[in-house]
Design a protein around this motif. Structure first.
Motif, PDB file in Angstrom:
ATOM      1  N   SER A  38       0.832  -1.202   0.000  1.00  0.00           N
ATOM      2  CA  SER A  38       0.000   0.000   0.000  1.00  0.00           C
ATOM      3  C   SER A  38       0.862   1.245   0.000  1.00  0.00           C
ATOM      4  O   SER A  38       2.005   1.241   0.455  1.00  0.00           O
ATOM      5  N   ASP A  39       0.298   2.337  -0.499  1.00  0.00           N
ATOM      6  CA  ASP A  39       1.001   3.617  -0.469  1.00  0.00           C
ATOM      7  C   ASP A  39       0.880   4.281   0.894  1.00  0.00           C
ATOM      8  O   ASP A  39       1.532   5.292   1.143  1.00  0.00           O
ATOM      9  N   HIS A  40       0.049   3.742   1.764  1.00  0.00           N
ATOM     10  CA  HIS A  40      -0.218   4.386   3.050  1.00  0.00           C
ATOM     11  C   HIS A  40       0.185   3.465   4.198  1.00  0.00           C
ATOM     12  O   HIS A  40      -0.211   2.300   4.243  1.00  0.00           O
ATOM     13  N   LEU A  41       0.934   4.007   5.128  1.00  0.00           N
ATOM     14  CA  LEU A  41       1.306   3.281   6.332  1.00  0.00           C
ATOM     15  C   LEU A  41       0.296   3.588   7.425  1.00  0.00           C
ATOM     16  O   LEU A  41      -0.391   4.618   7.384  1.00  0.00           O
ATOM     17  N   HIS A  62       6.215   6.010  10.169  1.00  0.00           N
ATOM     18  CA  HIS A  62       6.781   6.974   9.235  1.00  0.00           C
ATOM     19  C   HIS A  62       8.159   6.535   8.754  1.00  0.00           C
ATOM     20  O   HIS A  62       8.902   5.874   9.486  1.00  0.00           O
ATOM     21  N   ALA A  63       8.498   6.925   7.541  1.00  0.00           N
ATOM     22  CA  ALA A  63       9.869   6.907   7.052  1.00  0.00           C
ATOM     23  C   ALA A  63      10.398   8.338   7.163  1.00  0.00           C
ATOM     24  O   ALA A  63       9.669   9.248   7.561  1.00  0.00           O
ATOM     25  N   LEU A  64      11.662   8.534   6.827  1.00  0.00           N
ATOM     26  CA  LEU A  64      12.227   9.880   6.833  1.00  0.00           C
ATOM     27  C   LEU A  64      13.128  10.027   5.615  1.00  0.00           C
ATOM     28  O   LEU A  64      14.340   9.868   5.682  1.00  0.00           O
ATOM     29  N   ARG A  65      12.492  10.323   4.489  1.00  0.00           N
ATOM     30  CA  ARG A  65      13.236  10.419   3.234  1.00  0.00           C
ATOM     31  C   ARG A  65      12.957  11.709   2.479  1.00  0.00           C
ATOM     32  O   ARG A  65      13.779  12.171   1.712  1.00  0.00           O
ATOM     33  N   THR A  66      11.759  12.283   2.690  1.00  0.00           N
ATOM     34  CA  THR A  66      11.364  13.475   1.952  1.00  0.00           C
ATOM     35  C   THR A  66      11.023  14.608   2.916  1.00  0.00           C
ATOM     36  O   THR A  66      10.864  14.400   4.125  1.00  0.00           O
ATOM     37  N   ILE A  67      10.852  15.779   2.346  1.00  0.00           N
ATOM     38  CA  ILE A  67      10.499  16.932   3.163  1.00  0.00           C
ATOM     39  C   ILE A  67       9.107  16.758   3.762  1.00  0.00           C
ATOM     40  O   ILE A  67       8.832  17.201   4.873  1.00  0.00           O
TER      41      ILE A  67
END
Length: 494
Positions: free
Chosen positions: A120-123, A128-133
């Motif tokens: 899925s595109d939603h967790l 959370h990940a930490l890759r984008t702003i």
């Protein structure tokens, strides 16, 4: 000549800047296709945003204002036709190219953890990940209601993110399946010293155990079940389990890919018109996942395509594997040959000093009279000297023990680290003291001015304090006053 660049991140934007600066003959018209709708930004400092030490706006990187440059933000490349040399984007536009550069970067790896729908595109809420702003914005918002947090993965990002969450008031547990923290950089002895210091920073390290499942109730995280069955209650789970190179568009076009897009030492793919740089590329000697390596690839490719060789900055190549952890209360610096998985080379002479009670561990590795690697935990001044010796290739003292205990070195040490104007201050960008002094003479009065003039501080950010200190000395000498030490842009943290 039409040049299309897919990717407008740290490496793609730097490549465009380097190429246009060298393309004095006006050879190229450049089109950049960037999926994110914002200006390029410093992804390395996202953990600093979580910690509250940087404002999101302060991460923005410059984009050249150039008549032969078109930047398409918020536009996704959907296909490459290598036969007709066309890049198709999600708005249906077809962009013809004579040469194509892939700088598609990497995405956060989502582990196959029970409770997470990896398809899925939603967790789940709280994960959370930490890759984008956008990730950083969401993590900061999540800390407003989270008292307990788990960080899965204790690489560099995991340690930095854990520190940031602790500074936001969370009780943080770091879960790492390997026996050593940061095993790529630290061996067992160094890891044990770091683990002993982490509770002082509000972080509980759990090594040698993994996560078995995310416990989710009503769509929201409530805890993490470890491989031994123990449940750690948590309202926030931050995934720091590595990255996956974004190779789908390259693979779909028929370009050979493994962990990344296969390239040679010159960043060329099997198609002579297509190149790949940064996190999406897999060079013969492997990718380190460090921005300095990507920037070096960008510089070298810009020189190759334009035929214009710029000044190779000291420290900007050949020593782009210096790692400095950005975490309050956790002083870790490594370089070169280090970590528990390093090769057993009989030509390497290793010396170490470990003092767990003091939270200090230093190891140096020497070969042929040069420093080829070092590990420093809780040894800031020593680490600074070792980084200088490593990046400059300085001859080390005849007794390498002086590298561990510099106070014992005689006044006329052979191989003392010089501190002249050619000393590198910003290792990511190879900026020297002289260059910062020249920028100051030209009117640079704060960190932001220096960054615009020299690129210093725009990489890992580890040199920011050094730049501030140097500006203060230069200001006192010239009578221009102290620099502005506010390193963020005015406004709320998010």
């Amino acid at each position: 000549m039409r040049l299309v660049v897919i990717g407008n991140g740290m490496v793609g934007s730097r490549f465009v800047e380097d190429l246009l600066a060298r393309d004095t003959a006006g050879k190229y018209d450049v089109t950049v296709v960037g999926a994110e709708g914002c200006e390029p930004y410093n992804r390395v400092l996202l953990s600093e945003v979580v910690a509250g030490r940087h404002d999101l706006a302060s991460l923005t990187l410059p984009t050249p204002d150039h008549p032969r440059l078109t930047v398409l933000r918020g536009t996704t490349a959907t296909g490459i036709d290598r036969e007709d040399r066309i890049v198709t984007t999600d708005d249906g536009t077809r962009h013809r190219y004579d040469q194509l550069v892939l700088a598609t970067g990497a995405s956060a790896r989502i582990p196959p953890l029970a409770g997470l729908d990896t398809g899925s595109d939603h967790l789940p809420l709280g994960v959370h990940a930490l890759r984008t702003i956008d990730d950083a914005r969401e993590v900061v918002a999540a800390t407003l209601n989270a008292r307990r947090a788990v960080v899965l993965g204790a690489g560099v990002l995991g340690i930095e993110a854990a520190s940031g969450l602790a500074q936001r008031g969370c009780a943080v547990t770091v879960v790492h399946p390997m026996e050593a923290l940061m095993e790529r950089q630290l061996d067992g002895a160094a890891s044990r010293v770091l683990a002993a210091v982490m509770p002082r920073a509000g972080i509980e390290p759990r090594t040698g155990t993994g996560a078995e499942a995310a416990i989710v109730a009503d769509g929201r995280l409530t805890g993490i079940r470890l491989t031994g069955g123990e449940v750690v209650e948590s309202e926030l789970l931050l995934l720091a389990t590595g990255t996956v190179a974004n190779t789908s568009i390259a693979s779909a076009s028929g370009l050979p890919c493994e962990r990344g897009v296969l390239v040679d030492d010159a960043s060329a793919t099997e198609d002579p018109r297509v190149f790949a740089i940064g996190d999406c590329a897999q060079p013969p000697d492997g990718a380190m996942g460090l921005v300095a390596q990507g920037w070096e690839q960008a510089r070298a490719l810009a020189e190759r395509l334009t035929g214009a060789t710029g000044r190779r900055r000291v420290g900007a190549s050949g020593s782009n594997d210096v790692v400095r952890v950005k975490a309050k209360g956790l002083d870790v610096v490594t370089m070169g040959v280090c970590g528990g998985m390093r090769p057993d080379d009989p030509t390497h002479r290793a010396l170490s000093l470990s003092d767990p009670a003091a939270g200090r561990h230093v190891e140096v590795v020497v070969a042929d009279g040069r420093l080829v690697g070092a590990t420093c935990v809780g040894a800031g001044p020593v680490a600074a000297d070792l980084v200088a010796a490593y990046t400059r290739g300085t001859q080390v003292p005849s007794d390498p023990a002086h590298l561990l205990l510099p106070a014992l070195a005689p006044a006329s040490t052979d191989g003392a680290v010089p501190s002249g104007g050619d000393t590198t201050v910003c290792r990511c960008n190879g900026v020297t003291r002289d260059e910062i002094a020249h920028a100051h003479a030209d009117g640079a009065r704060d960190v932001h001015d220096v960054a615009r003039a020299t690129r210093a501080t725009t990489g890992c950010g580890g040199c920011t304090q050094d730049v501030c200190d140097l500006l203060e000395r230069l200001g006192a000498r010239s009578g221009t006053g102290s620099p502005d030490r506010d390193l963020t842009v005015a406004g709320s943290p998010v």
